[in-house]
Design a protein around this motif. Structure first.
Motif, mmCIF file in Angstrom:
data_model
loop_
_atom_site.group_PDB
_atom_site.id
_atom_site.type_symbol
_atom_site.label_atom_id
_atom_site.label_comp_id
_atom_site.label_asym_id
_atom_site.label_seq_id
_atom_site.Cartn_x
_atom_site.Cartn_y
_atom_site.Cartn_z
ATOM 1 N N PHE A 147 -1.994 -2.639 -0.849
ATOM 2 C CA PHE A 147 -1.255 -1.948 0.318
ATOM 3 C C PHE A 147 0.299 -2.822 0.672
ATOM 4 C CE2 PHE A 147 -4.496 -0.043 1.010
ATOM 5 C CZ PHE A 147 -5.269 1.535 0.484
ATOM 6 N N SER A 148 0.352 -3.770 0.219
ATOM 7 C CA SER A 148 1.381 -4.357 0.517
ATOM 8 C C SER A 148 2.878 -3.870 0.130
ATOM 9 C CB SER A 148 1.546 -6.513 0.352
ATOM 10 O OG SER A 148 0.556 -6.876 1.064
ATOM 11 N N GLY A 149 3.998 -3.614 1.830
ATOM 12 C CA GLY A 149 5.288 -3.169 0.975
ATOM 13 C C GLY A 149 4.695 -1.686 0.903
ATOM 14 N N ASN A 165 1.960 -6.156 7.987
ATOM 15 C CA ASN A 165 2.163 -8.255 7.644
ATOM 16 C C ASN A 165 0.404 -8.010 7.175
ATOM 17 O OD1 ASN A 165 4.463 -8.890 7.331
ATOM 18 N ND2 ASN A 165 3.984 -9.869 9.463
ATOM 19 N N TYR A 166 -0.306 -8.335 6.302
ATOM 20 C CA TYR A 166 -2.151 -8.895 5.640
ATOM 21 C C TYR A 166 -1.604 -9.612 6.027
ATOM 22 C CZ TYR A 166 -5.475 -9.116 2.595
ATOM 23 O OH TYR A 166 -6.536 -9.051 2.072
ATOM 24 N N ASN A 167 -3.061 -10.295 7.188
ATOM 25 C CA ASN A 167 -3.883 -10.941 7.344
ATOM 26 C C ASN A 167 -5.239 -10.823 6.934
ATOM 27 O OD1 ASN A 167 -2.107 -11.848 9.755
ATOM 28 N ND2 ASN A 167 -1.608 -9.213 9.464
ATOM 29 N N SER A 195 11.475 -2.670 -4.933
ATOM 30 C CA SER A 195 11.925 -3.443 -3.697
ATOM 31 C C SER A 195 10.690 -3.347 -2.892
ATOM 32 C CB SER A 195 12.206 -1.652 -3.518
ATOM 33 O OG SER A 195 11.294 -0.804 -2.834
ATOM 34 N N SER A 196 9.418 -3.057 -2.602
ATOM 35 C CA SER A 196 8.530 -3.431 -1.851
ATOM 36 C C SER A 196 7.747 -5.198 -2.164
ATOM 37 C CB SER A 196 7.937 -2.873 -1.393
ATOM 38 O OG SER A 196 7.387 -2.520 -2.204
ATOM 39 N N LYS A 197 8.430 -6.006 -2.302
ATOM 40 C CA LYS A 197 7.915 -7.107 -2.716
ATOM 41 C C LYS A 197 6.191 -7.354 -2.502
ATOM 42 C CE LYS A 197 11.976 -8.236 -6.050
ATOM 43 N NZ LYS A 197 12.878 -7.685 -4.773
ATOM 44 N N ARG A 198 5.286 -7.985 -3.028
ATOM 45 C CA ARG A 198 4.408 -8.385 -1.935
ATOM 46 C C ARG A 198 4.237 -9.471 -2.294
ATOM 47 N NH1 ARG A 198 -0.433 -6.562 -4.798
ATOM 48 N NH2 ARG A 198 0.680 -6.721 -7.128
ATOM 49 N N ARG A 199 4.614 -9.903 -1.473
ATOM 50 C CA ARG A 199 4.477 -11.553 -1.177
ATOM 51 C C ARG A 199 2.905 -12.001 -0.954
ATOM 52 N NH1 ARG A 199 9.677 -13.174 -1.854
ATOM 53 N NH2 ARG A 199 10.838 -11.735 -1.378
ATOM 54 N N PHE A 220 -4.374 -5.497 8.683
ATOM 55 C CA PHE A 220 -2.759 -5.671 8.565
ATOM 56 C C PHE A 220 -2.065 -4.789 10.205
ATOM 57 C CE2 PHE A 220 -3.902 -3.840 4.554
ATOM 58 C CZ PHE A 220 -2.938 -4.091 3.530
ATOM 59 N N GLN A 221 -0.701 -6.219 10.428
ATOM 60 C CA GLN A 221 -0.507 -6.291 12.048
ATOM 61 C C GLN A 221 0.991 -5.657 11.381
ATOM 62 O OE1 GLN A 221 -1.347 -9.243 14.580
ATOM 63 N NE2 GLN A 221 -1.823 -7.414 16.156
#
Length: 536
Positions: free
Chosen positions: A318-320, A332-334, A304-308, A345-346
């Motif tokens: 940690f993405s999602g 979002n991961y930068n 449900s929180s697919k890490r794109r 993350f921002q």
């Protein structure tokens, strides 16, 4: 009489049999049709004949390999005569049958014959043919309606209506309606779930299975004889992300049967449409599970929180999981390739809106959040292993407020389930009276009552579970025990991974920075699986 000019061309002898036709005995069998057609051709001096066969294909579709090949030969001018046993063998679609037999064949100067229906395009007494075609279509429509009614009754009664078991299971030789675990495929399913929990996506999992030459589901099902298919493709190891994603989302692996997952709009349309969840029926604990509930829940959370991947092609564990406290959006991961330690993350809402009015910056470095989570988890793990009693007491006190909210929600669910249960009682009484008075048939009464009884049984189970939960604090205690059990799986963490994070954490909420003290301070709220946020 067959014209001499056409006798020099191929005589197409077309045979078709559907699964419904098989129920009527051997009169329509392919062997029987071939015998009738070849005898007719030889008797009329048509020795240059060729069979075109479609076995197990409905007459409502014209997307049949044998039929398509025959039409292709007609269009190339190779066919002079087309012969079928009867009009229903040619097809059961009034308009399309009329187009081929009355328009296309005439344009290509093809002589058409339906032996048993006495149809011959060279004669002028074929006025009844269109009406016969219409009756053939009515037959197909009526058969489809009856089959749908039977499948609906079976599905509502809890019988598994899928003809082929889901990958990982096979039919029980002693009871074909019951599923048993497929010892060869089940370990592959379990491995797919473990790979997902370790942070791999469907595309990566498919690539690994293909590289290791693991037989893909369609070939495996064909090899063990559960479903004979002719369109398997060339690569028996051709796993793809769609195969994997479907396996990761199926509740069948929990031991449940899900009916009415998809539908077709019309008996003429073979396009499959996925049913919304509310139109599906789930029957619990119908066969042995392959995947544990905790594993399945964790995978659904990851899915449900697919890490794109971002523009750099990087993803992050940690993405999602990280959310903005103000707008509720994901952070979002930068990734900073030159200085990975500066990756951060921002808030996505803040990043992508030029006016910046919808949210403010919610910024935190990856290393900061990673170190903080690692410290928090190690403290929980240490307490679980060294002083489990104090951890349980802390969590029990922490959950008091959450339990009250959960109880209110469960009371609403209980009232709704009880209302529907009583409504089904009234509906059953009505159809019973209608049956006694002759307003509905015994067959219809049996189907409707079976459906109502199946739904009531499911509701009774729901009412029982909610009532037990409301009458004691067992659910809360179970959740605490589950969380402690997760913590005791580990001794000390030296680094984090996707699997560890999803074992422990539901989400992390990042607040806007507070500079009132002269320093930049960012508050993080960590919500754990089973127990929620632990208050200080």
């Amino acid at each position: 009489m067959i014209r001499q000019s056409n006798s020099e061309k191929i005589t197409a002898l077309y045979c078709r049999l559907s699964h419904d036709d098989e129920l009527q005995g051997d009169s329509n069998s392919i062997i029987n049709q071939k015998q009738i057609l070849s005898d007719y051709a030889i008797k009329h001096g048509l020795t240059n004949y060729r069979f075109y066969v479609d076995d197990g294909i409905s007459g409502t579709t014209f997307d049949r390999e044998g039929f398509i090949n025959m039409i292709s030969d007609v269009e190339s001018g190779e066919v002079g005569t087309v012969i079928v046993k009867d009009m229903s063998r040619f097809g059961r679609d009034y308009l399309k049958v009329g187009y081929y037999t009355e328009i296309m064949f005439a344009e290509f100067d093809v002589h058409f014959i339906a032996i048993n229906d006495c149809v011959d395009s060279e004669r002028e007494d074929n006025d009844f043919t269109p009406i016969r075609n219409l009756f053939n279509e009515f037959y197909a429509k009526d058969t489809s309606r009856k089959i749908r009614a039977v499948w609906k009754a079976k599905g509502n009664a809890g019988e598994r209506i899928a003809s082929v078991p889901v990958y990982g299971y096979k039919k029980d030789p002693l009871d074909p309606k019951h599923l048993i675990i497929d010892e060869e495929a089940a370990p592959i399913v379990q491995r797919i779930y473990q790979m997902c929990l370790s942070g791999m996506g469907p595309y990566q999992i498919a690539a690994v299975l293909s590289d290791e030459k693991v037989i893909c589901p369609s070939y495996h099902i064909n090899n063990i004889g559960m479903c004979r298919r002719t369109n398997l493709g060339k690569n028996p190891y051709g796993w793809n992300s769609t195969n994997v994603a479907e396996i990761l989302e199926r509740k069948d692996y929990l031991g449940h049967t899900t009916n009415f997952k998809c539908k077709r709009k019309s008996y003429k349309s073979h396009k499959v449409i996925k049913n919304p969840v509310e139109d599906q029926r789930i029957f619990y604990n119908t066969h042995e599970p392959i995947i544990k509930q905790d594993e399945w829940d964790a995978v659904q959370k990851i899915r449900s929180s697919k890490r794109r991947r971002n523009n750099s092609g990087k993803t992050n564990m940690f993405s999602g999981l990280i959310y903005c406290a103000d707008c509720g959006g994901k952070l979002n991961y930068n990734y900073k390739e030159a200085k990975p330690s500066q990756s951060y993350f921002q808030c996505g809402t803040y990043s992508y809106h030029a006016t910046k009015d919808d949210c403010t910056t919610h910024f935190i470095r990856e290393t900061v959040i990673s170190d903080l989570i690692l410290t928090e988890l190690n403290e929980i793990i240490r307490t679980a292993n060294c002083d489990e009693k104090s951890l349980v007491e802390l969590l029990a006190k922490n959950n008091e407020t959450a339990s009250r909210k959960q109880a209110a929600k469960q009371k609403k669910e209980l009232a709704a389930a009880q209302k529907r249960y009583d409504e089904l009682d009234r509906m059953f009484n009505r159809i019973y009276e209608d049956n006694v008075n002759g307003k509905i048939s015994d067959e219809r009464f049996a189907k409707m009552s079976a459906s109502y009884e199946a739904e009531q049984a499911e509701l009774a189970n729901t009412i029982k579970n909610i009532s037990e939960s409301l009458n004691n604090d067992k659910t809360e205690q179970d959740n605490i025990r589950r969380f402690v059990a997760v913590a005791k799986k580990y001794t000390k963490l030296t680094e984090l991974s996707t699997e560890i994070l999803h074992d422990f954490i539901q989400k992390i909420v990042v607040h806007a920075p507070d500079r009132s003290s002269g320093r930049r301070v960012v508050q993080l709220d960590i919500y754990y699986n089973f127990i929620g946020k632990i208050n200080d």
